[in-house]
Scaffold this motif. Structure first.
Motif, PDB file in Angstrom:
ATOM      1  N   THR A  25       0.673  -1.210  -0.226  1.00  0.00           N
ATOM      2  CA  THR A  25      -0.161  -0.195   0.153  1.00  0.00           C
ATOM      3  C   THR A  25       1.067   1.184   0.165  1.00  0.00           C
ATOM      4  OG1 THR A  25      -0.705   0.048   2.686  1.00  0.00           O
ATOM      5  CG2 THR A  25      -2.219  -0.950   1.115  1.00  0.00           C
ATOM      6  N   GLN A  26       2.087   1.531  -0.201  1.00  0.00           N
ATOM      7  CA  GLN A  26       3.418   2.623  -0.447  1.00  0.00           C
ATOM      8  C   GLN A  26       4.006   1.766  -1.001  1.00  0.00           C
ATOM      9  OE1 GLN A  26       4.914   4.236   3.393  1.00  0.00           O
ATOM     10  NE2 GLN A  26       2.510   3.756   4.272  1.00  0.00           N
ATOM     11  N   LEU A  27       4.962   3.508  -1.592  1.00  0.00           N
ATOM     12  CA  LEU A  27       5.562   2.635  -2.414  1.00  0.00           C
ATOM     13  C   LEU A  27       6.690   2.650  -2.343  1.00  0.00           C
ATOM     14  CD1 LEU A  27       5.917   6.433  -4.526  1.00  0.00           C
ATOM     15  CD2 LEU A  27       4.204   4.664  -4.849  1.00  0.00           C
ATOM     16  N   SER A  28       7.897   1.578  -2.622  1.00  0.00           N
ATOM     17  CA  SER A  28       8.782   1.269  -2.578  1.00  0.00           C
ATOM     18  C   SER A  28       9.825   2.538  -2.337  1.00  0.00           C
ATOM     19  CB  SER A  28       9.636   0.598  -3.892  1.00  0.00           C
ATOM     20  OG  SER A  28      10.111   0.776  -5.421  1.00  0.00           O
ATOM     21  N   ASP A  29      10.926   2.579  -1.661  1.00  0.00           N
ATOM     22  CA  ASP A  29      11.739   3.551  -1.894  1.00  0.00           C
ATOM     23  C   ASP A  29      12.228   4.118  -3.409  1.00  0.00           C
ATOM     24  OD1 ASP A  29      11.634   4.560   0.543  1.00  0.00           O
ATOM     25  OD2 ASP A  29      13.675   2.645   1.374  1.00  0.00           O
ATOM     26  N   SER A  30      12.854   2.968  -4.110  1.00  0.00           N
ATOM     27  CA  SER A  30      13.422   3.291  -5.626  1.00  0.00           C
ATOM     28  C   SER A  30      11.785   3.573  -6.384  1.00  0.00           C
ATOM     29  CB  SER A  30      13.405   1.831  -6.489  1.00  0.00           C
ATOM     30  OG  SER A  30      13.928   1.759  -7.703  1.00  0.00           O
ATOM     31  N   LEU A  31      11.091   3.095  -5.979  1.00  0.00           N
ATOM     32  CA  LEU A  31       9.810   3.932  -6.796  1.00  0.00           C
ATOM     33  C   LEU A  31       9.058   5.315  -6.570  1.00  0.00           C
ATOM     34  CD1 LEU A  31       7.392   3.601  -8.693  1.00  0.00           C
ATOM     35  CD2 LEU A  31       5.795   2.081  -7.440  1.00  0.00           C
ATOM     36  N   PHE A  32       9.588   6.187  -4.885  1.00  0.00           N
ATOM     37  CA  PHE A  32       9.383   7.412  -4.956  1.00  0.00           C
ATOM     38  C   PHE A  32      10.161   7.373  -5.158  1.00  0.00           C
ATOM     39  CE2 PHE A  32      10.140  10.470  -1.732  1.00  0.00           C
ATOM     40  CZ  PHE A  32       9.818  10.865  -1.130  1.00  0.00           C
ATOM     41  N   ASP A  33      11.549   7.076  -4.980  1.00  0.00           N
ATOM     42  CA  ASP A  33      13.199   8.262  -6.362  1.00  0.00           C
ATOM     43  C   ASP A  33      12.175   8.619  -7.770  1.00  0.00           C
ATOM     44  OD1 ASP A  33      13.989   8.271  -3.416  1.00  0.00           O
ATOM     45  OD2 ASP A  33      15.774   6.652  -3.935  1.00  0.00           O
ATOM     46  N   THR A  34      11.884   7.499  -8.173  1.00  0.00           N
ATOM     47  CA  THR A  34      11.305   7.650  -9.894  1.00  0.00           C
ATOM     48  C   THR A  34      10.565   8.494  -9.724  1.00  0.00           C
ATOM     49  OG1 THR A  34      11.822   5.285 -10.198  1.00  0.00           O
ATOM     50  CG2 THR A  34      10.488   6.530 -11.622  1.00  0.00           C
ATOM     51  N   LEU A  35       9.373   8.584  -9.030  1.00  0.00           N
ATOM     52  CA  LEU A  35       7.897   9.707  -8.868  1.00  0.00           C
ATOM     53  C   LEU A  35       8.753  11.368  -8.208  1.00  0.00           C
ATOM     54  CD1 LEU A  35       5.899   7.609  -8.136  1.00  0.00           C
ATOM     55  CD2 LEU A  35       5.791   8.981 -10.206  1.00  0.00           C
ATOM     56  N   GLN A  36      10.443  11.212  -8.408  1.00  0.00           N
ATOM     57  CA  GLN A  36      10.167  12.619  -7.165  1.00  0.00           C
ATOM     58  C   GLN A  36      11.528  13.893  -8.545  1.00  0.00           C
ATOM     59  OE1 GLN A  36      10.237  14.440  -4.339  1.00  0.00           O
ATOM     60  NE2 GLN A  36       9.251  12.051  -4.372  1.00  0.00           N
ATOM     61  N   SER A  37      11.338  13.152  -9.742  1.00  0.00           N
ATOM     62  CA  SER A  37      11.833  13.808 -10.357  1.00  0.00           C
ATOM     63  C   SER A  37      11.098  13.950 -11.719  1.00  0.00           C
ATOM     64  CB  SER A  37      13.244  13.817 -11.504  1.00  0.00           C
ATOM     65  OG  SER A  37      13.581  12.094 -11.893  1.00  0.00           O
ATOM     66  N   GLU A  38      10.613  14.030 -12.915  1.00  0.00           N
ATOM     67  CA  GLU A  38      10.063  14.247 -13.751  1.00  0.00           C
ATOM     68  C   GLU A  38       9.781  13.647 -14.694  1.00  0.00           C
ATOM     69  OE1 GLU A  38       8.755  16.451 -17.899  1.00  0.00           O
ATOM     70  OE2 GLU A  38      10.001  17.439 -16.830  1.00  0.00           O
ATOM     71  N   THR A  39       8.853  12.589 -14.946  1.00  0.00           N
ATOM     72  CA  THR A  39       8.453  11.656 -15.515  1.00  0.00           C
ATOM     73  C   THR A  39       7.354  11.170 -15.898  1.00  0.00           C
ATOM     74  OG1 THR A  39       8.669   9.120 -15.510  1.00  0.00           O
ATOM     75  CG2 THR A  39       7.921  10.147 -13.743  1.00  0.00           C
ATOM     76  N   PHE A  40       6.675  10.902 -17.076  1.00  0.00           N
ATOM     77  CA  PHE A  40       5.485  10.029 -17.480  1.00  0.00           C
ATOM     78  C   PHE A  40       4.887   9.182 -17.391  1.00  0.00           C
ATOM     79  CE2 PHE A  40       6.580   7.907 -20.859  1.00  0.00           C
ATOM     80  CZ  PHE A  40       5.850   7.315 -21.432  1.00  0.00           C
ATOM     81  N   VAL A  41       3.795   9.498 -16.587  1.00  0.00           N
ATOM     82  CA  VAL A  41       2.955   8.667 -15.886  1.00  0.00           C
ATOM     83  C   VAL A  41       1.413   7.897 -17.196  1.00  0.00           C
ATOM     84  CG1 VAL A  41       4.216   8.436 -13.716  1.00  0.00           C
ATOM     85  CG2 VAL A  41       1.566   9.021 -14.446  1.00  0.00           C
ATOM     86  N   LEU A  42       1.063   6.708 -17.395  1.00  0.00           N
ATOM     87  CA  LEU A  42      -0.647   6.852 -17.894  1.00  0.00           C
ATOM     88  C   LEU A  42      -1.624   6.696 -16.642  1.00  0.00           C
ATOM     89  CD1 LEU A  42       0.369   4.060 -20.198  1.00  0.00           C
ATOM     90  CD2 LEU A  42       0.084   6.242 -19.928  1.00  0.00           C
ATOM     91  N   LEU A  43      -2.402   7.798 -16.937  1.00  0.00           N
ATOM     92  CA  LEU A  43      -3.148   8.630 -15.822  1.00  0.00           C
ATOM     93  C   LEU A  43      -4.733   6.848 -16.189  1.00  0.00           C
ATOM     94  CD1 LEU A  43      -4.198   9.495 -13.470  1.00  0.00           C
ATOM     95  CD2 LEU A  43      -4.829  11.406 -14.502  1.00  0.00           C
ATOM     96  N   ASN A  44      -4.765   6.269 -15.639  1.00  0.00           N
ATOM     97  CA  ASN A  44      -6.434   5.262 -16.135  1.00  0.00           C
ATOM     98  C   ASN A  44      -7.190   6.410 -15.064  1.00  0.00           C
ATOM     99  OD1 ASN A  44      -4.732   3.569 -17.359  1.00  0.00           O
ATOM    100  ND2 ASN A  44      -3.403   3.903 -15.929  1.00  0.00           N
ATOM    101  N   THR A  45      -8.700   6.490 -16.056  1.00  0.00           N
ATOM    102  CA  THR A  45      -9.788   6.879 -14.818  1.00  0.00           C
ATOM    103  C   THR A  45     -11.118   6.159 -15.534  1.00  0.00           C
ATOM    104  OG1 THR A  45     -10.120   8.948 -16.674  1.00  0.00           O
ATOM    105  CG2 THR A  45      -8.788   9.344 -14.638  1.00  0.00           C
ATOM    106  N   VAL A  46     -12.220   6.797 -15.116  1.00  0.00           N
ATOM    107  CA  VAL A  46     -13.761   6.478 -15.219  1.00  0.00           C
ATOM    108  C   VAL A  46     -14.143   7.492 -16.166  1.00  0.00           C
ATOM    109  CG1 VAL A  46     -15.487   5.124 -14.637  1.00  0.00           C
ATOM    110  CG2 VAL A  46     -13.750   4.313 -13.859  1.00  0.00           C
TER     111      VAL A  46
END
Length: 150
Positions: free
Chosen positions: A6-27
């Motif tokens: 239920t939480q980000l790993s340290d590696s994933l947290f670090d990835t999301l500290q600088s600009e990156t792109f993600v896919l946002l999925n909504t309904v």
């Protein structure tokens, strides 16, 4: 059955500290079906919360306000993560940016490896901004500064 993370790993947290792109999925609020859009104004506030900013012209804003359940797909080190959560409005409109935006926090419910069995991501996708780089850098700086203040 494995335990739900239920939480980000340290590696994933670090990835999301600088600009990156993600896919946002909504309904989709009109069809009720799933939608997916690439966004880059996202960062991890802490290990349990993502923050994202969206232009009000995007259908995503209305989709999230109508149904706050979202999935954020992140290309991480060697795999793809699906981060499920519920989005809430943090600031609308987001102050300090040149056009109307909405800022959301996504409280993380689950983080899952979304890559098919037996595969490993060799490299994360890379994108290029194809408009005025100076203007893009200035806008990104304004948006991220406003998101961090929200």
């Amino acid at each position: 059955m494995s335990e739900i993370v239920t939480q980000l790993s340290d590696s994933l947290f670090d990835t999301l500290q600088s600009e990156t792109f993600v896919l946002l999925n909504t309904v989709d609020r009109e069809s009720g079906g799933p939608t997916s859009s690439a966004i880059s104004w996202v960062y991890a506030v802490d290990h349990a919360t993502l923050r994202l900013a969206l232009d009000h012209r995007s259908r995503l804003v209305g989709n999230i306000k109508a149904n706050p359940r979202v999935t954020v797909s992140v290309f991480g080190k060697e795999t793809i993560y699906a981060i499920n959560g519920r989005a809430t409005v943090v600031e609308d409109p987001l102050e300090g940016v040149p056009f109307k935006m909405c800022c959301f926090d996504v409280r993380i419910d689950a983080v899952r490896n979304a890559l098919f069995y037996g595969a490993q991501l060799v490299s994360a996708p890379v994108y290029a901004k194809v408009y005025d780089q100076r203007a893009a850098d200035m806008l990104d700086s304004q948006v991220f500064a406003a998101m961090k203040k929200a």
